[in-house]
Design a protein around this motif. Sequence first.
Motif, mmCIF file in Angstrom:
data_model
loop_
_atom_site.group_PDB
_atom_site.id
_atom_site.type_symbol
_atom_site.label_atom_id
_atom_site.label_comp_id
_atom_site.label_asym_id
_atom_site.label_seq_id
_atom_site.Cartn_x
_atom_site.Cartn_y
_atom_site.Cartn_z
ATOM 1 N N GLY A 128 66.900 48.615 131.275
ATOM 2 C CA GLY A 128 65.539 47.851 130.877
ATOM 3 C C GLY A 128 65.075 46.910 132.092
ATOM 4 N N PRO A 129 63.800 46.370 131.958
ATOM 5 C CA PRO A 129 63.340 45.628 133.291
ATOM 6 C C PRO A 129 63.909 44.302 133.375
ATOM 7 C CG PRO A 129 62.041 45.570 131.335
ATOM 8 C CD PRO A 129 62.814 46.547 130.845
ATOM 9 N N HIS A 130 64.730 43.798 132.176
ATOM 10 C CA HIS A 130 65.303 42.554 132.331
ATOM 11 C C HIS A 130 66.860 42.676 132.188
ATOM 12 C CE1 HIS A 130 61.410 40.859 131.416
ATOM 13 N NE2 HIS A 130 61.477 41.669 130.120
ATOM 14 N N SER A 131 67.203 43.825 132.541
ATOM 15 C CA SER A 131 68.737 43.868 132.561
ATOM 16 C C SER A 131 69.509 43.818 133.757
ATOM 17 C CB SER A 131 69.146 45.330 132.258
ATOM 18 O OG SER A 131 70.331 45.716 132.406
ATOM 19 N N LYS A 132 70.704 43.260 134.200
ATOM 20 C CA LYS A 132 71.429 42.995 135.051
ATOM 21 C C LYS A 132 71.771 44.285 135.597
ATOM 22 C CE LYS A 132 75.662 42.165 132.765
ATOM 23 N NZ LYS A 132 76.324 43.622 133.128
ATOM 24 N N ASP A 133 71.854 45.325 135.165
ATOM 25 C CA ASP A 133 72.364 46.779 135.509
ATOM 26 C C ASP A 133 70.979 47.386 135.987
ATOM 27 O OD1 ASP A 133 74.983 46.349 134.765
ATOM 28 O OD2 ASP A 133 74.207 46.382 132.739
ATOM 29 N N VAL A 134 71.518 48.378 136.803
ATOM 30 C CA VAL A 134 70.442 49.350 137.265
ATOM 31 C C VAL A 134 70.336 50.657 136.185
ATOM 32 C CG1 VAL A 134 69.598 50.878 139.132
ATOM 33 C CG2 VAL A 134 70.729 48.666 139.846
ATOM 34 N N ARG A 135 71.424 51.000 136.016
ATOM 35 C CA ARG A 135 71.613 52.266 135.007
ATOM 36 C C ARG A 135 72.587 51.929 133.926
ATOM 37 N NH1 ARG A 135 74.597 53.378 139.760
ATOM 38 N NH2 ARG A 135 72.712 54.282 140.527
ATOM 39 N N CYS A 171 77.726 54.733 124.481
ATOM 40 C CA CYS A 171 76.867 54.095 125.541
ATOM 41 C C CYS A 171 77.507 52.700 126.051
ATOM 42 C CB CYS A 171 75.466 53.736 125.199
ATOM 43 S SG CYS A 171 74.366 52.900 126.497
ATOM 44 N N ASP A 172 77.365 52.472 127.188
ATOM 45 C CA ASP A 172 78.129 51.363 127.772
ATOM 46 C C ASP A 172 77.395 50.121 127.639
ATOM 47 O OD1 ASP A 172 76.226 51.883 129.760
ATOM 48 O OD2 ASP A 172 77.364 51.699 131.324
ATOM 49 N N CYS A 173 76.094 50.137 127.131
ATOM 50 C CA CYS A 173 75.353 48.762 126.785
ATOM 51 C C CYS A 173 75.670 48.108 125.778
ATOM 52 C CB CYS A 173 73.786 49.146 126.852
ATOM 53 S SG CYS A 173 73.526 49.882 124.885
ATOM 54 N N GLY A 174 75.415 46.619 125.892
ATOM 55 C CA GLY A 174 75.785 45.775 124.799
ATOM 56 C C GLY A 174 75.367 45.944 123.371
ATOM 57 N N ARG A 175 74.135 46.532 123.479
ATOM 58 C CA ARG A 175 73.538 46.832 122.130
ATOM 59 C C ARG A 175 74.434 47.836 121.418
ATOM 60 N NH1 ARG A 175 69.801 45.005 118.372
ATOM 61 N NH2 ARG A 175 68.261 46.632 117.546
ATOM 62 N N HIS A 176 74.845 48.858 122.053
ATOM 63 C CA HIS A 176 75.561 49.757 121.233
ATOM 64 C C HIS A 176 77.088 49.243 121.056
ATOM 65 C CE1 HIS A 176 77.302 53.416 120.113
ATOM 66 N NE2 HIS A 176 78.510 53.317 121.138
ATOM 67 N N THR A 177 77.514 48.465 121.967
ATOM 68 C CA THR A 177 78.985 47.808 121.856
ATOM 69 C C THR A 177 79.021 46.888 120.603
ATOM 70 O OG1 THR A 177 79.376 47.964 124.336
ATOM 71 C CG2 THR A 177 80.649 46.394 122.901
#
Length: 342
Positions: A128-135, A171-177
């Motif tokens: 997302g546009p506000h994420s610290k990650d690129v992918r 998924c490795d994102c925080g929302r899933h975790t």
Amino acid sequence: MAELDRLLSQLRSSGPQARERHKADTRRREAATTILHPNEVTGEYDAGRMLQTTLGGTGALRALTHDDLRSFSRNVKTAGRAFRGGITAKAIIDRSDLRDRDLANREIHTAVPVSHKGARVHFVTNAGPHSKDVRHHVHVELMNYANAISAPGKVDTIAKALAGGPLKFDCDCGRHTFWYRFISTIGGFNAGRPEQGYPKIRNPNLRGIACKHVLRVMRQLSQPNVRAVLVRMLERGRARVRQATTLIGKDVAQEIARQQLQRRQWKASQVETTNEKVLRLGKAAVQQVVTRKRAAAGRASAGPLDTDVKRFVAAAQKMAAAGVLSAQQLRELQALVSKVNR
């Protein structure tokens, strides 16, 4: 395109990056001290642990009580009955939270397969546009894969059925975790690290099922360019005895991403539930009635709605009352209908 360049940069490092994030998540989980364990949900909770929850709808943290534990236990039983080992891409979208669908449509435009091994496919999505990650990395396990590589018939037809069949995901994102991994674990469709700790703070009511990255992958699974990858995956599976990781060519991945970005505004690319699709098509039908009546009347009053359209509006109101449609979606339909009676 800058977005495409960022997503596909260092594509060959996607596997190592995904593995490193998995290790970091495992280390974080092993060090966690405020996990609410399954035996505590069923009543063996020591109040001296002073755990907190947001149950109640206010979003504010407060001390966990035994009444909360009884609510958690009911939620677990309900979710356990709803999900029984494997879930289809369509069902994931249908059971998803509206907020996650909106974010998937606004922010997540690409879900590119970068490798596969056996029944597992590794997708990379943009962040997302506000994420610290690129992918972000989404892994999908297609549960009918073993049967698919042995089944007779056209591979394209089999690949289509495989994409629409039961699957597991991670998924490795925080929302899933922190929101959804527990749900996928008790539901039997978790393709990553299992989670037994109840999400007492982030998702105490166990609402929703998948993050925006997973939803974008589920939408793309049925698209021809991703299905072509599944066809090649099945062909390799039939020809090989030993399973090995197969990397998707950079040119192929780049073309898939380019097409997804070009088509991100298309209706066919939108993440929408079955009911939302019915509403969208129904609104189009209402508009066609309006157009025909006004054309016949020469811009005179369009007159009352046809009976079938009235029934559709009544059904939409019931869907909104049940929480399937948002208030905004219902208002859009009512505004369109009101134009007919002007």
